[in-house]
Each structure stands twice: as C-alpha cells, then as structure tokens.
Design a protein around this motif. Structure first.
Motif, mmCIF file in Angstrom:
data_model
loop_
_atom_site.group_PDB
_atom_site.id
_atom_site.type_symbol
_atom_site.label_atom_id
_atom_site.label_comp_id
_atom_site.label_asym_id
_atom_site.label_seq_id
_atom_site.Cartn_x
_atom_site.Cartn_y
_atom_site.Cartn_z
ATOM 1 N N ASN A 143 26.562 11.759 -18.758
ATOM 2 C CA ASN A 143 25.272 12.177 -18.194
ATOM 3 C C ASN A 143 24.107 11.234 -18.491
ATOM 4 N N THR A 144 24.337 10.178 -19.254
ATOM 5 C CA THR A 144 23.254 9.239 -19.559
ATOM 6 C C THR A 144 23.580 7.878 -18.947
ATOM 7 N N SER A 145 22.686 6.943 -19.193
ATOM 8 C CA SER A 145 22.889 5.589 -18.668
ATOM 9 C C SER A 145 23.760 4.740 -19.597
ATOM 10 N N TRP A 146 24.463 5.372 -20.502
ATOM 11 C CA TRP A 146 25.288 4.656 -21.480
ATOM 12 C C TRP A 146 26.212 3.634 -20.827
ATOM 13 N N GLN A 147 26.878 4.031 -19.741
ATOM 14 C CA GLN A 147 27.862 3.148 -19.118
ATOM 15 C C GLN A 147 27.200 1.967 -18.405
ATOM 16 N N TYR A 148 25.891 2.065 -18.156
ATOM 17 C CA TYR A 148 25.193 0.967 -17.477
ATOM 18 C C TYR A 148 24.376 0.123 -18.449
ATOM 19 N N ASP A 149 24.363 0.494 -19.710
ATOM 20 C CA ASP A 149 23.542 -0.200 -20.709
ATOM 21 C C ASP A 149 24.388 -0.863 -21.794
ATOM 22 N N GLY A 150 25.537 -1.381 -21.393
ATOM 23 C CA GLY A 150 26.332 -2.165 -22.318
ATOM 24 C C GLY A 150 27.463 -1.432 -23.010
ATOM 25 N N HIS A 151 27.702 -0.149 -22.656
ATOM 26 C CA HIS A 151 28.807 0.606 -23.258
ATOM 27 C C HIS A 151 28.765 0.519 -24.795
ATOM 28 N N PHE A 152 27.631 0.853 -25.360
ATOM 29 C CA PHE A 152 27.422 0.726 -26.799
ATOM 30 C C PHE A 152 28.528 1.421 -27.583
ATOM 31 N N ARG A 153 29.134 0.694 -28.524
ATOM 32 C CA ARG A 153 30.172 1.196 -29.422
ATOM 33 C C ARG A 153 31.407 1.721 -28.678
ATOM 34 N N ARG A 154 31.699 1.176 -27.516
ATOM 35 C CA ARG A 154 32.868 1.687 -26.778
ATOM 36 C C ARG A 154 34.170 1.541 -27.564
ATOM 37 N N PRO A 155 34.464 0.407 -28.190
ATOM 38 C CA PRO A 155 35.718 0.325 -28.962
ATOM 39 C C PRO A 155 35.774 1.360 -30.086
ATOM 40 N N GLU A 156 34.649 1.532 -30.793
ATOM 41 C CA GLU A 156 34.625 2.502 -31.888
ATOM 42 C C GLU A 156 34.786 3.933 -31.378
ATOM 43 N N ILE A 157 34.221 4.219 -30.205
ATOM 44 C CA ILE A 157 34.358 5.556 -29.618
ATOM 45 C C ILE A 157 35.829 5.843 -29.305
ATOM 46 N N ILE A 158 36.503 4.873 -28.699
ATOM 47 C CA ILE A 158 37.916 5.057 -28.350
ATOM 48 C C ILE A 158 38.762 5.270 -29.600
ATOM 49 N N VAL A 159 38.496 4.493 -30.632
ATOM 50 C CA VAL A 159 39.239 4.651 -31.888
ATOM 51 C C VAL A 159 38.969 6.011 -32.507
ATOM 52 N N GLY A 160 37.713 6.423 -32.496
ATOM 53 C CA GLY A 160 37.368 7.718 -33.076
ATOM 54 C C GLY A 160 38.057 8.869 -32.365
ATOM 55 N N ILE A 161 38.109 8.799 -31.036
ATOM 56 C CA ILE A 161 38.774 9.849 -30.256
ATOM 57 C C ILE A 161 40.277 9.847 -30.540
ATOM 58 N N ASP A 162 40.879 8.654 -30.572
ATOM 59 C CA ASP A 162 42.315 8.550 -30.861
ATOM 60 C C ASP A 162 42.646 9.116 -32.246
ATOM 61 N N ASP A 163 41.794 8.846 -33.212
ATOM 62 C CA ASP A 163 42.047 9.330 -34.575
ATOM 63 C C ASP A 163 42.062 10.857 -34.625
#
Length: 384
Positions: free
Chosen positions: A335-355
């Motif tokens: 719901n925010t502009s996160w995906q258009y503003d550089g995907h901040f911390r995307r690798p860390e987000i994926i790892v956190g979800i996987d964990d």
C-alpha cells in the motif's frame, strides 16, 4: 435544598474545601471507596449547591487545593445514603466556568492515581463515561475538547499563564485505555485532533508524548476495515474520519514522529502492553488504505521497516505481536511507495519471512506463519 439534603451537602462541601476533619489510616481499598464517594459528592454539590459564580470565586482560590483535599479526605459518612440516580456530573452544567472544569479534571486524575491495579482503574474510568455518574462518551469528549481549547487559547493571549494540558491528556488516555469501548458514533472532532497535533508541535516532550498516546488511544477504538480477502484488499477505500482530520493538518508529520518514537521503545518483556496494542492497531489503521498510508514519508517507511525486521527476528517464537508487526510489513509492501523507492531492505525482508516460515515446526506462532505465507503469495511481484 431541592433534594432536601442541603445540610449534608453543605457539610460535605466544607469538608472538601479543607474545613473539615483530616484523613485516617484506612486500608487502601476502603480509601479508594471513600475517594470515589467523595468525587460523586463533589459532582452532586456542584449541581445543586450554590451558584456557578460562587463556585468560580471559591475555586479561584482553592483550585489547586481541591484535588489534594479530595485525595486526602476519606471520612465519607455512611449515613448519607445518597440515591445513585441523583449523581450528575458537573460537566453537564452549561456554561461551565473553565476553572471549575479544570479542577474536576485534575481531581479525577489524582483520584485514579490511587488505583491498585488496571482493573480498579477500569472500574473508575468506566463510571465516567458509561452513564453511572450521569455522563456518556459524547459529553465527556466535548468537555475534554473545551478544556484543551481553553488551555491552548492562552498561547494567543498576552498573559503569563502557561497552558496546562497534562491533566486533560492523562484523563483522556486513561478513559481510552482502561475504560469501556468508545462508540463508533463518538469519534473525536477535527478541533480535538487539531488540538492534539498543536500540542505535539509546540509543547515540551512530555506533553508531546502524552498527546500522541491519546491519539493512538483513539486509533485503537477505531475499527479496521473488515475483509474476507487478503489484508490489502481495502487499499482503495476512503480512510476513517479520524485520519482524514490528520491528513488535512500541516502538522501531521508530528503524529508519525510520535508513532515511530513510541513503537521503537517497545521491546519484550513489555512494560506497557496496552500502548503496544494501540500502536500496532493504529499503524495498521493508517497503512490499510493507500491514501492514509501517504502520511508515512519515504524515510518514515525506512525507519518503520527497520523496527519491524528487528522485532520479527528477536521476539520469542510464540509472541503474538510478531503477527501484528508482520501485518504492518504486509501493508507497507502493498500500500505504500516502497516498491517504487528502491525496495528498501528487500533481501532482509525475504530472509526474515523465510525464517518465520521455517520455524513453523519449532514452535513459531501459527498466525505468524500464515501471514508470511500470504505475503509470499500476494507480494511475489513486489518481492521477487
């Protein structure tokens, strides 16, 4: 005189103004009962004894002593036998002198400070707004708004009086935290929301925090939009009225600053779980629609993501608040502009979800695993 009780009432008023006997060393529960009884007698006295002008003149002198006397005087006569139906809160009197309104609020705060636990606070605050003392939520909210407005007007006057808002903020937060649910029809007005934001912008840190907590208390009483689909299916709806008031105020950034500051201070073991509930709920309230999610600027989103990643990694596996943090993350991605503003911390987000998902067999809260599965399912385009 109307009630045929002028003798006891006049005597009670004299005692409350410090002209009666002193207190005693009673058990704390009995002291609480005495104090509550004294408060009700005060409200009844205001309604039926003396004119408003007489009370105003008296309170100009006794304003600060009145709460102390209500606190310290416990000798409530059991022979009074007052009828509960005649206790009407002084705040029903219009027009009510501002100094009287202020004294009532201070007395209520001091009285509630005596509560032995949250349950006792809840019983007290409930009586203020559920009609037991002759007032409901709408009138309570109106008087709080008037009280804050009167104090804030001092900022525009050429006087030395410093505005006092802490007792109003504590009173509102107490009711919102320990009292009954606020009716949906009783949302705070734009004037009250603007007053809270003004306090956050122009007052010292203690009042800034207190005003922010009041707003998050209101947020907690504002229901999220219900959906049978994923959490972000209501993203295109109009924000709740509470948030539209904020969005039209230039000081809205103060609210987000307070939100991030308070959320970042919440860690397990929690010392204020009520506040954490209010924060996570209000955060979801803001992020559930794309319109209100814009209250979070790009840097605000980055700070919030860092807080979320830290909490979902460090919380005990069974901690239910990991679920609430993951809901916030889900709404940020969609719901925010996160995906258009550089995907901040995307690798860390994926790892956190996987964990979280990988810990399902090791005692991880099942709802946390469910939310992570939904994020992977519905946010695949944004994440990968």
């Amino acid at each position: 005189e109307k009630l045929g009780m002028d003798g006891p009432l006049l005597e009670d008023r004299d005692k409350m103004f410090g002209r009666g006997e002193g207190g005693s060393d009673e058990d704390i529960n009995e002291v609480w009962d005495r104090c509550e009884h004294r408060m009700k007698q005060f409200l009844l006295c205001f309604q039926h004894v003396g004119t408003g002008e007489q009370w105003k003149n008296k309170l100009i002198i006794m304003d600060f002593k009145l709460p102390k006397n209500i606190y310290s005087y416990w000798q409530a006569s059991k022979e009074d036998n007052f009828d509960e139906n005649v206790f009407y809160w002084a705040m029903e009197v219009e027009p009510m002198p501002d100094i009287v309104r202020s004294a009532v609020a201070k007395a209520m705060v001091i009285t509630t400070d005596m509560a032995a636990d949250d349950a006792q606070k809840g019983r007290y605050y409930s009586k203020l707004v559920d009609g037991q003392w002759g007032i409901g939520y709408p009138l309570f909210m109106k008087q709080c708004e008037l009280g804050l407005t009167e104090e804030l007007e001092k900022l525009n006057e050429d006087i030395n009086d410093k505005p006092e808002v802490s007792h109003w903020l504590r009173l509102m937060y107490g009711v919102l935290t320990y009292g009954p649910a606020m009716p949906r029809s009783c949302q705070p007005s734009s004037d009250l929301v603007n007053a809270l934001l003004k306090i956050m912008k122009e007052f010292e840190e203690d009042d800034f925090i207190a005003a922010a907590k009041v707003f998050f208390g209101f947020g907690y009483h504002t229901p999220l939009y219900r959906t049978e689909k994923d959490l972000t299916s209501v993203r295109d709806q109009q924000p709740p009225e509470l948030l539209t008031h904020v969005m039209s105020n230039k000081a809205s950034n103060q609210l987000i600053e307070g939100f991030l500051f308070l959320l970042n201070s919440q860690h397990t073991p929690y010392d204020n779980e009520n506040l954490l509930k209010q924060l996570t709920h209000t955060g979801q309230l803001i992020l559930q629609t794309t319109a209100s999610a814009k209250l979070f600027l790009v840097n605000d989103i980055k700070v919030l993501i860092d807080i979320i990643l830290l909490e979902i990694a460090d919380l005990p596996k069974i901690d239910m608040y990991r679920v609430e943090y993951l809901k916030l993350l889900y709404m940020i991605i969609k719901n925010t502009s996160w995906q258009y503003d550089g995907h901040f911390r995307r690798p860390e987000i994926i790892v956190g979800i996987d964990d979280v998902v990988n810990a399902a067999a090791k005692g991880m809260h099942p709802d946390a695993c469910k939310i992570c599965t939904e994020i992977l399912l519905y946010c695949a385009h944004e994440l990968f």
